[in-house]
Design a protein around this motif. Structure first.
Motif, PDB file in Angstrom:
ATOM      1  N   UNK A 147      17.907 -63.250  -7.644  1.00  0.00           N
ATOM      2  CA  UNK A 147      19.148 -63.108  -6.886  1.00  0.00           C
ATOM      3  C   UNK A 147      20.082 -64.287  -7.144  1.00  0.00           C
ATOM      4  N   UNK A 148      19.521 -65.495  -7.204  1.00  0.00           N
ATOM      5  CA  UNK A 148      20.318 -66.693  -7.506  1.00  0.00           C
ATOM      6  C   UNK A 148      21.032 -66.537  -8.840  1.00  0.00           C
ATOM      7  N   UNK A 149      20.306 -66.054  -9.841  1.00  0.00           N
ATOM      8  CA  UNK A 149      20.886 -65.855 -11.173  1.00  0.00           C
ATOM      9  C   UNK A 149      21.945 -64.758 -11.138  1.00  0.00           C
ATOM     10  N   UNK A 150      21.691 -63.723 -10.361  1.00  0.00           N
ATOM     11  CA  UNK A 150      22.605 -62.584 -10.298  1.00  0.00           C
ATOM     12  C   UNK A 150      23.885 -62.916  -9.539  1.00  0.00           C
ATOM     13  N   UNK A 151      23.843 -63.907  -8.664  1.00  0.00           N
ATOM     14  CA  UNK A 151      25.057 -64.341  -7.961  1.00  0.00           C
ATOM     15  C   UNK A 151      25.906 -65.187  -8.901  1.00  0.00           C
ATOM     16  N   UNK A 152      25.285 -66.235  -9.456  1.00  0.00           N
ATOM     17  CA  UNK A 152      25.962 -67.118 -10.416  1.00  0.00           C
ATOM     18  C   UNK A 152      24.947 -67.494 -11.490  1.00  0.00           C
ATOM     19  N   UNK A 199      36.186 -58.716  -7.972  1.00  0.00           N
ATOM     20  CA  UNK A 199      35.164 -58.294  -8.930  1.00  0.00           C
ATOM     21  C   UNK A 199      33.780 -58.237  -8.298  1.00  0.00           C
ATOM     22  N   UNK A 200      33.448 -59.222  -7.444  1.00  0.00           N
ATOM     23  CA  UNK A 200      32.157 -59.175  -6.744  1.00  0.00           C
ATOM     24  C   UNK A 200      32.037 -57.895  -5.914  1.00  0.00           C
ATOM     25  N   UNK A 201      33.129 -57.580  -5.249  1.00  0.00           N
ATOM     26  CA  UNK A 201      33.136 -56.499  -4.257  1.00  0.00           C
ATOM     27  C   UNK A 201      33.272 -55.118  -4.881  1.00  0.00           C
ATOM     28  N   UNK A 202      33.900 -55.052  -6.055  1.00  0.00           N
ATOM     29  CA  UNK A 202      34.262 -53.766  -6.650  1.00  0.00           C
ATOM     30  C   UNK A 202      33.111 -52.794  -6.835  1.00  0.00           C
ATOM     31  N   UNK A 216      26.506 -58.490 -10.028  1.00  0.00           N
ATOM     32  CA  UNK A 216      26.530 -57.790  -8.739  1.00  0.00           C
ATOM     33  C   UNK A 216      25.761 -58.478  -7.606  1.00  0.00           C
ATOM     34  N   UNK A 217      25.304 -59.721  -7.831  1.00  0.00           N
ATOM     35  CA  UNK A 217      24.505 -60.381  -6.811  1.00  0.00           C
ATOM     36  C   UNK A 217      25.185 -60.488  -5.462  1.00  0.00           C
ATOM     37  N   UNK A 218      26.461 -60.864  -5.447  1.00  0.00           N
ATOM     38  CA  UNK A 218      27.184 -61.019  -4.181  1.00  0.00           C
ATOM     39  C   UNK A 218      27.325 -59.675  -3.473  1.00  0.00           C
ATOM     40  N   UNK A 219      27.476 -58.596  -4.254  1.00  0.00           N
ATOM     41  CA  UNK A 219      27.595 -57.255  -3.663  1.00  0.00           C
ATOM     42  C   UNK A 219      26.342 -56.877  -2.883  1.00  0.00           C
ATOM     43  N   UNK A 220      25.173 -57.385  -3.282  1.00  0.00           N
ATOM     44  CA  UNK A 220      23.946 -57.137  -2.513  1.00  0.00           C
ATOM     45  C   UNK A 220      24.105 -57.624  -1.075  1.00  0.00           C
ATOM     46  N   UNK A 221      24.741 -58.786  -0.928  1.00  0.00           N
ATOM     47  CA  UNK A 221      24.938 -59.351   0.409  1.00  0.00           C
ATOM     48  C   UNK A 221      25.993 -58.573   1.198  1.00  0.00           C
TER      49      UNK A 221
END
Length: 452
Positions: A210-215, A41-44, A87-92
């Motif tokens: 970004x912290x909020x958008x990751x988790x 889901x993070x990656x999608x 989508x925070x993880x997708x940014x990384x």
């Protein structure tokens, strides 16, 4: 040129050791490794945007079943398809994903977003931000502690905790990226305290977004910043006055956070028609039944069972130390609120994991009281230093041994009990009747609130 001080050497040693594990295990070679579980889901967002160019996910119907199984989304009553995770993880992931996408065809791989180059890009991204997180923790700790204390603290966090699993075996999960982001948050918070520069507060706001958008649950870190440096009534008054005086900077910081979060709001509006959308369906929190004790001490992924060295960080909170005095009243409320919320989640053991993975995120903030504890030991009697060194080395060794057990499913991902733990302790192989000691959680009942 980087000066090879104690703390730099500590980072070099930690990253070298972890890199050796990463490149010897080669998890990215497995077709069903790395991009699995929550990572789907993070990656999608990335293949949907850059390859299939359809965030409504209608393209899913035209894919073969192998790729369909790798795209994880939720469907609401209007049949609209939406990614469960933000989508925070997708940014990384994004920079090395784009590199992998351009190299996949020349290297002889399908450029469908799920072949080996894409998996390897996630592995390398995780290793990179693990390293950068350690570098930022070093910068923050050196503001208050010696080279030696900083080096030992980094060693404990980087090698003596469950973070090793989320760089080596499950690198796509969100925790390393939260770890880096909160390390950046701590560094920027300290920097703004010193400089009061607008750019630092803007960056602090952006990293908070970004912290909020990751988790989203990690929004609790804001508490740490609000009470930073508060230790009595007068310091609280000064803190409030500081915010009032610098209200324009605060607004700019909030703007930084909004800019980072806005693409997520646009996505929700596009995919569901609502600016804010709760994608977890029936999953939620039980705030009248927070499982803090279990989360810390249960053999089912309990934090201090599988990362016992972090107990030193909790002890360090109560030291009569000038640094701890400065941070105590920002750390303790944050930790209490964070633990309360995290362990109120319906699945307080957080599914399949090595230890309490949800607490990896806040290790940068816990590095301060941990360093205070280390500082006290290193300034103490010689025999205490020896005892501490033996305990630390032994528990780092145990951490890697248990990680290896977890890797081979000897240490079970969600069903451990005291009897099971005792049965496998320091064993490379276990008998077949070991399964009788496991206690498999009932996820259906947990969703309804029966979470024992």
């Amino acid at each position: 040129m980087i000066k090879l001080s104690f703390s730099n050497l500590s980072i070099l040693v930690c990253v070298t050791i972890i890199s050796c594990f990463v490149f010897s295990n080669k998890y990215w070679r497995g077709e069903h490794k790395v991009i699995e579980s929550d990572v789907l889901s993070y990656y999608g967002y990335l293949p949907s945007t850059f390859i299939y160019q359809d965030l409504s996910l209608q393209f899913w119907d035209e894919l073969d079943s192998n790729i369909q199984n790798k795209i994880w989304f939720k469907t609401n009553i209007e049949e609209e398809r939406t990614f469960k995770m933000t989508m925070g993880v997708a940014y990384f992931y994004c920079p090395l994903f784009l590199v992998a996408h351009h190299l996949s065809t020349p290297l002889g791989y399908d450029n469908n977003g799920y072949t080996l180059p894409y998996r390897l890009s996630i592995v390398l991204t995780s290793l990179l931000f693990y390293t950068l997180g350690l570098i930022l923790i070093r910068k923050s700790l050196l503001s208050h502690f010696s080279e030696l204390v900083t080096a030992v603290t980094i060693l404990i966090i980087a090698l003596g905790t469950n973070i090793v699993n989320y760089v080596i075996k499950e690198p796509g999960m969100s925790h390393v990226f939260s770890f880096f982001s909160i390390a950046a948050f701590l560094h920027l918070g300290i920097l703004w305290e010193k400089t009061k520069k607008t750019k630092h507060l803007f960056m602090l706001g952006a990293i908070s977004g970004l912290i909020v958008l990751i988790r989203p649950v990690n929004i609790t870190v804001v508490l740490f910043f609000l009470f930073l440096g508060v230790y009595n009534k007068d310091s609280l008054t000064r803190r409030i006055q500081l915010f009032v005086t610098n209200y324009k900077q605060l607004l700019i910081g909030i703007l930084g956070g909004c800019l980072v979060i806005f693409p997520q709001l646009l996505y929700w509006k596009y995919s569901t028609g609502d600016w804010v959308y709760y994608s977890y369906s029936e999953e939620g929190f039980f705030f009248t039944d927070s499982k803090i004790f279990s989360g810390l001490f249960s053999f089912r992924n309990g934090w201090l069972i599988y990362s016992p060295l972090m107990a030193f960080s909790l002890i360090g909170l109560f030291y009569k130390n000038e640094v701890v005095r400065k941070y105590r009243l920002s750390l303790i409320p944050f930790i209490l609120v964070h633990f309360y919320i995290v362990f109120s989640w319906w699945c307080w053991w957080y599914g399949g994991s090595y230890g309490m993975r949800s607490l990896i995120d806040i290790y940068p903030l816990l590095s301060i009281p941990l360093a205070a504890f280390v500082s006290d030991v290193t300034n103490n009697l010689k025999w205490k230093k020896i005892v501490f060194s033996v305990i630390t080395a032994s528990l780092i060794g145990l951490n890697f041994f248990q990680f290896n057990q977890y890797k081979h499913t000897i240490l079970h991902y969600d069903s451990m009990t005291f009897q099971a733990y005792k049965h496998i302790f320091l064993k490379r192989h276990v008998s077949e009747d070991y399964v009788k000691y496991l206690d498999h959680p009932n996820y259906k009942k947990a969703l309804q609130g029966d979470r024992d």
